[in-house]
Write an enzyme that holds these catalytic residues in place. Structure first.
Site, PDB file in Angstrom:
ATOM      1  N   LYS A  18       7.613   9.241  -3.796  1.00  0.00           N
ATOM      2  CA  LYS A  18       8.436   8.533  -2.793  1.00  0.00           C
ATOM      3  C   LYS A  18       9.237   7.414  -3.445  1.00  0.00           C
ATOM      4  CE  LYS A  18       4.793   7.362  -0.331  1.00  0.00           C
ATOM      5  NZ  LYS A  18       3.730   7.975  -1.157  1.00  0.00           N
ATOM      6  N   ARG A  90       3.174   4.368   8.148  1.00  0.00           N
ATOM      7  CA  ARG A  90       1.987   5.036   7.632  1.00  0.00           C
ATOM      8  C   ARG A  90       0.932   5.263   8.691  1.00  0.00           C
ATOM      9  NH1 ARG A  90       2.426   3.378   1.924  1.00  0.00           N
ATOM     10  NH2 ARG A  90       0.638   4.158   0.799  1.00  0.00           N
ATOM     11  N   ARG A 129       0.560   6.826 -14.631  1.00  0.00           N
ATOM     12  CA  ARG A 129       1.679   5.990 -14.170  1.00  0.00           C
ATOM     13  C   ARG A 129       1.567   4.558 -14.695  1.00  0.00           C
ATOM     14  NH1 ARG A 129       3.020   5.068  -7.985  1.00  0.00           N
ATOM     15  NH2 ARG A 129       0.797   4.667  -7.794  1.00  0.00           N
ATOM     16  N   ARG A 162      -1.503   0.158 -12.234  1.00  0.00           N
ATOM     17  CA  ARG A 162      -1.939  -0.375 -10.943  1.00  0.00           C
ATOM     18  C   ARG A 162      -3.453  -0.270 -10.784  1.00  0.00           C
ATOM     19  NH1 ARG A 162       2.125   1.973  -6.401  1.00  0.00           N
ATOM     20  NH2 ARG A 162       0.156   2.203  -5.285  1.00  0.00           N
ATOM     21  N   ARG A 173      -7.492   6.806  -1.410  1.00  0.00           N
ATOM     22  CA  ARG A 173      -6.134   6.742  -0.836  1.00  0.00           C
ATOM     23  C   ARG A 173      -5.744   8.094  -0.240  1.00  0.00           C
ATOM     24  NH1 ARG A 173      -3.091   4.754  -5.924  1.00  0.00           N
ATOM     25  NH2 ARG A 173      -1.186   5.029  -4.713  1.00  0.00           N
TER      26      ARG A 173
END
Ligand code: AP5
Length: 218
Positions: A18, A90, A129, A162, A173
């Protein structure tokens, strides 16, 4: 058909791409890019009251309360320029709040792009990431590494991993996504603004697929 007054929601599980696609689409379509995740991480980094409140939710992979994120989005929406929303809404409650916020500006959601990826892809992408601590540009050590290790190509900022990209938090998540966020798909399907895109291929291919579904009348 989209233009620079459109409001496009990019929707999908963590790691769907996203943020990556929102950045590209906002640039190509001259829209604002509003990422609730980036806004919250900025509050966290500045140590604000809001950041302190959000910290425990974010680090454990849970959702920050609806009113908090809705206030941040309300402050960013513009009356005369559209936006790509990344990570918001969300929950169905957030979707309803968004509808009210947009109605105050005499607009509605133009399109919701559901980005579909397999859970294995999510885990693979998020474990490699890295993010720029200054401009938030996302990198991926496998598919999109920085030119210099640990340094952002765009602004020279330091890259970091992160806290919520640890495998156990990623699984949490994904669970939260299935339980609290996925019902939003049905909400927008009923409103007739939902389009779906298979988001597994290279970044440029996914961008073209999104632009192609956005150019078709809904
Ligand atoms: P947020 O930051 O929004 O996280 P997320 O939705 O879980 O999404 P991610 O940022 O992990 O993934 P993405 O889909 O943006 O993928 P990206 O492009 O980065 O939210 C974090 C937390 O904040 C939440 O858990 C919650 O606590 C809180 N929060 C945020 N919004 C909230 C809200 N509205 N309500 C309540 N709480 C909220 O890509 C991921 C990786 O894959 C990158 O390395 C990228 O380079 C790579 N990649 C992307 N596309 C491709 C591709 N096509 N091929 C290969 N690699 C790719």
């Amino acid at each position: 058909m989209v233009d620079n007054t459109s409001v496009i929601v990019l929707f999908g599980p963590p790691g769907a791409g996203k943020g990556t696609q929102a950045e590209i689409l906002a640039r190509r379509l001259n829209l604002l890019h509003i990422s609730t995740g980036d806004l919250l991480r900025d509050e966290l980094a500045r140590g604000t009251e809001l950041g302190k409140l959000a910290k425990s939710y974010m680090e454990s992979g849970e959702l920050v309360p609806d009113e908090v994120v809705a206030r941040m989005v309300a402050a960013k929406l513009s009356k005369n320029r559209g936006a790509v929303l990344d990570g918001f809404p969300r929950t169905v409650n957030q979707a309803e709040i968004l509808q009210t916020l947009l109605a105050e500006r005499n607009v509605g959601v133009t399109a919701v792009v559901e980005m579909q990826v397999a859970d294995e892809t999510v885990v693979r992408r998020l474990s490699s990431r890295y993010i720029c601590s200054v401009c938030q540009t996302p990198y991926n050590l496998t598919t999109n590494p920085p030119k210099v290790e640990g340094v952002c190509d765009r602004c020279g900022g330091r890259l970091y991993q992160r806290e919520d990209d640890r495998p156990e938090t990623v699984m949490r998540r994904l669970r939260v996504y299935r339980e609290q966020t996925e019902p939003v798909v049905e909400y927008y399907r009923r409103k007739g603004v939902l389009v779906s895109v298979e988001a597994e291929g290279p970044v440029e291919e996914v961008t073209e697929k999104i632009l192609s579904v956005l150019s078709d009348p809904l």
